[in-house]
Design a protein around this motif. Structure first.
Motif: not given
Length: 142
Positions: A30-35, A37-39, A42-47
Motif C-alpha cells: 500500500a505504501d508503494w502504491v500510494r508513493h 501515485r503521489s510521485d 515513481q513508476p506505477p505498481v503493476s497489477e
C-alpha cells in the motif's frame, strides 16, 4: 516478457522490505502504491506485482512451512533475507499461479538470486524450488 520480469522484481523488493522492516507486506505494498501515485517520478505498481504480493500474503504461513520443510540444513531465520524472499515469491508463483510455466518461475527466481544475492544462492534457490515443483501436485492438495 519484460513487464512480468519487472513485476516480479518489484514484488520481491516489497517482500524484502516488509521482512527487513518487520512490517506486513500488504502495508508495504500500500505504501508503494500510494508513493507511486503521489510521485510522478515513481513508476506505477503493476497489477501483476500486486497479485504476487497479495497472493503471497494470503498463503504466507503455508509457504514458509513448505520452505522450512524442504530446505536442507537451513531454517528460515538462518537464510539470507534476500534468498528467503525470493523463495517466498517463487513458491507462491510456482504453486498457485497456473498461468506462468514452472520453468519460467524457476528461471526468473534464479535470475533474481544472481542479481541480488550471493554466488551460492542461485543453486540453492533452483534446488529448493525445483523440489517444490516436483512435489507440486501433492503440495497444492495440502
Amino acid at each position: 516478457m519484460a513487464a512480468r520480469n519487472t513485476a516480479r522484481k518489484r514484488a520481491f523488493q516489497i517482500l524484502f522490505e516488509g521482512d527487513q522492516r518487520g512490517a506486513d507486506v500488504l502495508t508495504v505494498l500500500a505504501d508503494w502504491v500510494r508513493h507511486s501515485r503521489s510521485d510522478t517520478r515513481q513508476p506505477p505498481v503493476s497489477e501483476y506485482t500486486m497479485e504476487l504480493v497479495e497472493g503471497y500474503a494470503g498463503r504466507a504461513e503455508r509457504i514458509d512451512e513448505l520452505i522450512a520443510q524442504y530446505s536442507v540444513d537451513w531454517t528460515l531465520d538462518r537464510m539470507p533475507v534476500v534468498d528467503r524472499n525470493i523463495l517466498r515469491l517463487g513458491a507462491y508463483e510456482l504453486l498457485w499461479v497456473d498461468a506462468t510455466p514452472d520453468a519460467v518461475v524457476l528461471d526468473e527466481m534464479v535470475q533474481l538470486a544472481k542479481e541480488f544475492s550471493t554466488d551460492e544462492s542461485p543453486a540453492f534457490i533452483n534446488g529448493l524450488l525445483g523440489r517444490l515443483k516436483e512435489l507440486k501436485p501433492s503440495l497444492r492438495r495440502e
